[in-house]
Design a protein around this motif. Structure first.
Motif, PDB file in Angstrom:
ATOM      1  N   MET A  34      -5.198  58.257  57.728  1.00  0.00           N
ATOM      2  CA  MET A  34      -3.758  57.721  57.949  1.00  0.00           C
ATOM      3  C   MET A  34      -3.795  56.104  57.762  1.00  0.00           C
ATOM      4  O   MET A  34      -4.728  55.187  57.985  1.00  0.00           O
ATOM      5  N   ALA A  35      -2.644  55.644  57.225  1.00  0.00           N
ATOM      6  CA  ALA A  35      -2.267  54.276  56.999  1.00  0.00           C
ATOM      7  C   ALA A  35      -0.887  54.166  58.179  1.00  0.00           C
ATOM      8  O   ALA A  35       0.015  54.631  58.047  1.00  0.00           O
ATOM      9  N   LEU A  36      -1.300  53.123  58.957  1.00  0.00           N
ATOM     10  CA  LEU A  36      -0.372  52.753  59.904  1.00  0.00           C
ATOM     11  C   LEU A  36       0.296  51.668  59.681  1.00  0.00           C
ATOM     12  O   LEU A  36      -0.169  50.520  59.439  1.00  0.00           O
ATOM     13  N   ILE A  37       1.640  51.648  59.683  1.00  0.00           N
ATOM     14  CA  ILE A  37       2.701  50.434  59.634  1.00  0.00           C
ATOM     15  C   ILE A  37       3.250  50.138  60.893  1.00  0.00           C
ATOM     16  O   ILE A  37       3.919  50.936  61.388  1.00  0.00           O
ATOM     17  N   ASP A  94      14.206  46.230  59.253  1.00  0.00           N
ATOM     18  CA  ASP A  94      14.311  47.277  58.016  1.00  0.00           C
ATOM     19  C   ASP A  94      13.281  47.726  57.414  1.00  0.00           C
ATOM     20  O   ASP A  94      13.345  48.593  56.448  1.00  0.00           O
ATOM     21  N   LEU A  95      12.144  47.159  57.627  1.00  0.00           N
ATOM     22  CA  LEU A  95      10.843  47.651  56.922  1.00  0.00           C
ATOM     23  C   LEU A  95      10.203  48.695  57.768  1.00  0.00           C
ATOM     24  O   LEU A  95       8.980  49.253  57.420  1.00  0.00           O
ATOM     25  N   ASN A  96      10.735  49.084  58.820  1.00  0.00           N
ATOM     26  CA  ASN A  96      10.026  49.920  59.858  1.00  0.00           C
ATOM     27  C   ASN A  96      10.631  51.408  59.859  1.00  0.00           C
ATOM     28  O   ASN A  96      12.029  51.412  60.479  1.00  0.00           O
ATOM     29  N   GLN A 109     -12.702  53.128  63.583  1.00  0.00           N
ATOM     30  CA  GLN A 109     -12.128  54.503  62.733  1.00  0.00           C
ATOM     31  C   GLN A 109     -12.109  54.300  61.510  1.00  0.00           C
ATOM     32  O   GLN A 109     -11.133  53.542  60.918  1.00  0.00           O
ATOM     33  N   ASP A 110     -12.876  55.274  60.853  1.00  0.00           N
ATOM     34  CA  ASP A 110     -12.893  55.375  59.175  1.00  0.00           C
ATOM     35  C   ASP A 110     -11.802  55.933  58.769  1.00  0.00           C
ATOM     36  O   ASP A 110     -11.337  55.783  57.460  1.00  0.00           O
ATOM     37  N   TRP A 111     -10.896  56.864  59.484  1.00  0.00           N
ATOM     38  CA  TRP A 111      -9.751  57.479  59.267  1.00  0.00           C
ATOM     39  C   TRP A 111      -8.399  56.706  59.215  1.00  0.00           C
ATOM     40  O   TRP A 111      -7.221  57.146  58.956  1.00  0.00           O
ATOM     41  N   LEU A 112      -8.463  55.339  59.855  1.00  0.00           N
ATOM     42  CA  LEU A 112      -7.306  54.735  60.215  1.00  0.00           C
ATOM     43  C   LEU A 112      -7.251  53.304  59.677  1.00  0.00           C
ATOM     44  O   LEU A 112      -8.088  52.456  59.859  1.00  0.00           O
ATOM     45  N   THR A 113      -6.257  53.005  58.787  1.00  0.00           N
ATOM     46  CA  THR A 113      -6.045  51.539  58.299  1.00  0.00           C
ATOM     47  C   THR A 113      -4.587  50.973  58.979  1.00  0.00           C
ATOM     48  O   THR A 113      -3.749  51.912  58.783  1.00  0.00           O
ATOM     49  N   ALA A 114      -4.450  50.084  59.483  1.00  0.00           N
ATOM     50  CA  ALA A 114      -3.200  49.506  60.031  1.00  0.00           C
ATOM     51  C   ALA A 114      -2.867  48.165  59.171  1.00  0.00           C
ATOM     52  O   ALA A 114      -3.683  47.344  58.923  1.00  0.00           O
ATOM     53  N   TYR A 115      -1.570  48.188  59.058  1.00  0.00           N
ATOM     54  CA  TYR A 115      -0.899  47.233  58.523  1.00  0.00           C
ATOM     55  C   TYR A 115       0.276  46.562  59.402  1.00  0.00           C
ATOM     56  O   TYR A 115       0.865  47.650  59.952  1.00  0.00           O
ATOM     57  N   HIS A 116       0.297  45.571  59.569  1.00  0.00           N
ATOM     58  CA  HIS A 116       1.346  44.901  60.411  1.00  0.00           C
ATOM     59  C   HIS A 116       2.448  44.263  59.618  1.00  0.00           C
ATOM     60  O   HIS A 116       2.133  43.550  58.805  1.00  0.00           O
ATOM     61  N   LEU A 117       3.600  44.687  60.101  1.00  0.00           N
ATOM     62  CA  LEU A 117       4.926  44.115  59.642  1.00  0.00           C
ATOM     63  C   LEU A 117       5.066  42.533  60.216  1.00  0.00           C
ATOM     64  O   LEU A 117       4.533  42.193  61.066  1.00  0.00           O
ATOM     65  N   PRO A 118       5.911  41.787  59.403  1.00  0.00           N
ATOM     66  CA  PRO A 118       6.182  40.271  59.858  1.00  0.00           C
ATOM     67  C   PRO A 118       7.000  40.587  61.112  1.00  0.00           C
ATOM     68  O   PRO A 118       7.336  41.454  61.675  1.00  0.00           O
ATOM     69  N   LEU A 172       5.839  58.367  65.543  1.00  0.00           N
ATOM     70  CA  LEU A 172       5.229  58.139  63.979  1.00  0.00           C
ATOM     71  C   LEU A 172       6.038  58.808  63.167  1.00  0.00           C
ATOM     72  O   LEU A 172       6.084  59.970  63.399  1.00  0.00           O
ATOM     73  N   CYS A 173       6.430  58.224  62.201  1.00  0.00           N
ATOM     74  CA  CYS A 173       7.122  58.924  60.728  1.00  0.00           C
ATOM     75  C   CYS A 173       5.729  59.155  59.890  1.00  0.00           C
ATOM     76  O   CYS A 173       5.303  58.109  59.533  1.00  0.00           O
ATOM     77  N   CYS A 174       5.448  60.462  59.703  1.00  0.00           N
ATOM     78  CA  CYS A 174       4.458  60.693  58.919  1.00  0.00           C
ATOM     79  C   CYS A 174       4.586  61.286  57.574  1.00  0.00           C
ATOM     80  O   CYS A 174       5.422  62.215  57.691  1.00  0.00           O
TER      81      CYS A 174
END
Length: 182
Positions: A82-85, A118-120, A104-113, A33-35
């Protein structure tokens, strides 16, 4: 892991040949994880894993529970929401993992295409690792490979400008909050 070759040489007119010992059936995985937290240094949190040698001894990748444990450890270390990509790895989209994230109320996940390295930001870390500590190395055994992986990741981990570069290279803007003048 076949050693990545970044540079070699040979006599003029000869094709260089690099001899490598036979391929191993052993497998290694690394989750990272890059944080970034405003006002603090960027961090790289990672977990390497060596998988069993024999095929009958289980899976050859991280299980959803190991990703869950990494996220919990990162949350405890960062002490913030945390916002997780994430990319579209099957385990990242596992129904149990989605259920965990939803609770988890402290965690939001977004999924890449589907295919967007190049977006990761973590793809930048892997690229740097391959070009530095892993380049031009013929590993003698699995423990040698694991030592070099850990060493390379530690070198990156303590150089915040490298992690910041991977985050901005992925198009993420790093901002620190403006100080309020009174």
């Amino acid at each position: 892991m076949t050693p990545p070759t970044s540079r070699t040489w040979s006599r003029r007119g000869s094709t260089p040949v690099i001899r490598v010992r036979g391929r191993s059936q052993r497998r290694f995985s690394i989750a990272a994880l890059c944080c970034y937290k405003p006002g603090e240094r960027s961090r790289l949190i990672y977990r390497p894993k060596q998988h069993p040698h024999h095929k009958a001894q289980g899976r050859k990748s991280f299980a959803w529970t190991e990703y869950r444990d990494l996220l919990i450890a990162a949350h405890q270390q960062l002490g913030a929401p945390m916002a997780l990509i994430w990319d579209s790895l099957n385990v990242h989209k596992d129904r149990r993992m989605r259920a965990f994230i939803d609770t988890q109320d402290w965690l939001t996940a977004y999924h890449l295409p589907s295919y967007a390295p190049d977006l990761n930001p973590v793809e930048g870390i892997w690229s740097i690792l391959r070009r530095t500590t892993q380049a031009n190395t013929a590993f003698t055994d699995p423990s040698h490979l694991m030592r070099r992986l850990r060493h390379g990741l530690r070198q990156i981990q303590y150089r915040r400008h490298i992690i910041d570069g991977c985050l901005t290279g992925a198009g993420l803007t790093l901002r620190t909050p403006q100080l309020q003048t009174q």
